[in-house]
Enzyme design. Structure first.
Site, mmCIF file in Angstrom:
data_model
loop_
_atom_site.group_PDB
_atom_site.id
_atom_site.type_symbol
_atom_site.label_atom_id
_atom_site.label_comp_id
_atom_site.label_asym_id
_atom_site.label_seq_id
_atom_site.Cartn_x
_atom_site.Cartn_y
_atom_site.Cartn_z
ATOM 1 N N ASP A 1 0.806 -1.224 0.000
ATOM 2 C CA ASP A 1 0.000 0.000 0.000
ATOM 3 C C ASP A 1 0.840 1.276 0.000
ATOM 4 O OD1 ASP A 1 -2.653 -1.027 -0.053
ATOM 5 O OD2 ASP A 1 -2.415 -1.673 2.015
ATOM 6 N N ASP B 1 -5.479 -4.887 -5.507
ATOM 7 C CA ASP B 1 -5.317 -3.477 -5.130
ATOM 8 C C ASP B 1 -3.968 -2.921 -5.585
ATOM 9 O OD1 ASP B 1 -6.790 -5.219 -3.343
ATOM 10 O OD2 ASP B 1 -7.138 -3.524 -2.019
#
Length: 382
Positions: free
Chosen positions: A97, A161
């Protein structure tokens, strides 16, 4: 398969200004906190250190500053620099992330203020992200051993993601001249195109490789309904992410894949422009919507529109993007509320953990990005 209504730009221009004003009105209420998830009364719970969600309010502030030039937006975004400095100084906190966290904070800050410290922080984050790249398997490992799934389930796992996070590596490659970063981002995108995208252009949320041999094993879910379902926000990450990969590489296979993933989503959105949280959710299950998936998908459609060379195809994707944004405006928008701290309701963060029907800061960020794309703005932080 156009939407039934044909949309014009002016309505969205007016609403963009409304969202910007609404954001400004909440700056002093939110302070230096980073929103994480909404409460039942449309207030925020806030992030602790290193949260993957921590950058989206910051990115929203930077977009508003870019639009208006108003110092209040810039100052509020800059107040968060210390949070991201602490994050970059603690490598044990780093996972895939990093792209979310540093593209919308430090890349944005450097682009809009030419602050060299922001640039160096973002480059360092990109190199940390590269350290997660597996050279044999050609993928980026998503999570650390300390993840809730445990070390035995994380050390060969990549997730959809991550296709949004590779933009940080592409950007850093341009900044440093490092082809290593760019090639790793390309290799990772190609690996996910091969393994996380199914033959019908639905997607797995995650994919497992053997941690030792790097051989592909199988696709699974973490936040979707089932391993063989199609988590709506995951599909949206892929749509936006593969289009972004094309924008950096010029390799048309990524744009064509983004379009095919979009057609799958459109088929499931033709009756309602705000998606159910999983496109293959059984009718017997509670039909929670996910406004964040709608916002990311809309931004992805509009990004694809901006990349299409054919005028009719550009118009098709633009109309679909406007259709989804209009759905969010009609069903989920909170900008008429004097009490709400977020822009969109009806977000589904993690339904299996009862985190549904909430405001979500990533939904708000992509909603603003989508509105800006409709209104012809070209510069973003991905």
């Amino acid at each position: 398969m156009y939407p039934e209504t044909r949309y014009e730009h002016q309505e969205f221009q007016n609403h963009l200004l409304k969202v910007v004003d609404f954001t400004k009105g909440n700056i002093r209420k939110i302070g230096i906190n980073n929103p994480k998830i909404g409460t039942a009364d449309n207030q925020w719970l806030y992030c602790g250190p290193s949260d993957w969600v921590s950058s989206f309010w910051t990115g929203q502030l930077w977009l508003c500053y870019q639009l208006t030039g108003e110092e209040e937006f810039k100052n509020s975004a800059n107040f968060r620099k210390a949070y991201f400095k602490e994050m970059i100084a603690n490598p044990d906190w780093h996972d895939h992330d990093l792209g979310f966290q540093f593209s919308l904070s430090c890349v944005a800050g450097h682009m809009l203020t030419e602050d060299e410290e922001y640039r160096q922080m973002a480059i360092e984050a990109a190199h940390s992200l590269y350290l997660r790249f597996r050279r044999i398997g050609k993928y980026i490992v998503a999570w650390n051993e300390t993840h809730i799934l445990g070390p035995e389930k994380t050390q060969g796992k990549t997730i959809i993601d991550s296709l949004q996070n590779t933009a940080l590596m592409f950007w850093a490659s341009q900044q440093t001249g490092s082809d290593l970063l760019k090639q790793a981002a390309i290799d990772h995108s190609e690996t996910l195109a091969k393994h996380i995208v199914r033959d019908d252009f639905s997607t797995f949320h995650t994919f497992n490789f053997d941690p030792l041999t790097q051989a592909p094993i199988k696709g699974e879910t973490f936040q979707g309904y089932a391993d063989d379902s199609c988590w709506a926000r995951g599909q949206s990450w892929a749509i936006h992410g593969f289009a972004q990969t094309y924008a950096y590489t010029g390799d048309k296979k990524f744009l064509e894949l983004a379009k095919k993933l979009s057609y799958f989503a459109m088929e499931h959105l033709k009756d309602d422009p705000v998606p159910i949280w999983d496109y293959r959710l059984p009718e017997s299950e509670p039909q929670y919507k996910d406004s964040s998936a709608g916002a990311v998908t809309a931004a992805g459609f509009l990004l694809i529109a901006s990349l299409c060379e054919d005028e009719k195809e550009r118009d098709f994707f633009e109309q679909w993007g406007m259709h989804l944004v209009k759905g969010l405006m009609d069903q989920c928008d909170l900008t008429d509320s004097s009490e709400a701290l977020g822009v969109l309701k009806n977000g589904a963060s993690f339904v299996a953990r009862d985190m549904c029907d909430n405001m979500l800061p990533y939904g708000d960020y992509y909603y603003l990005e989508a509105l800006m794309r409709i209104c012809g703005h070209k510069r973003y932080f991905w």
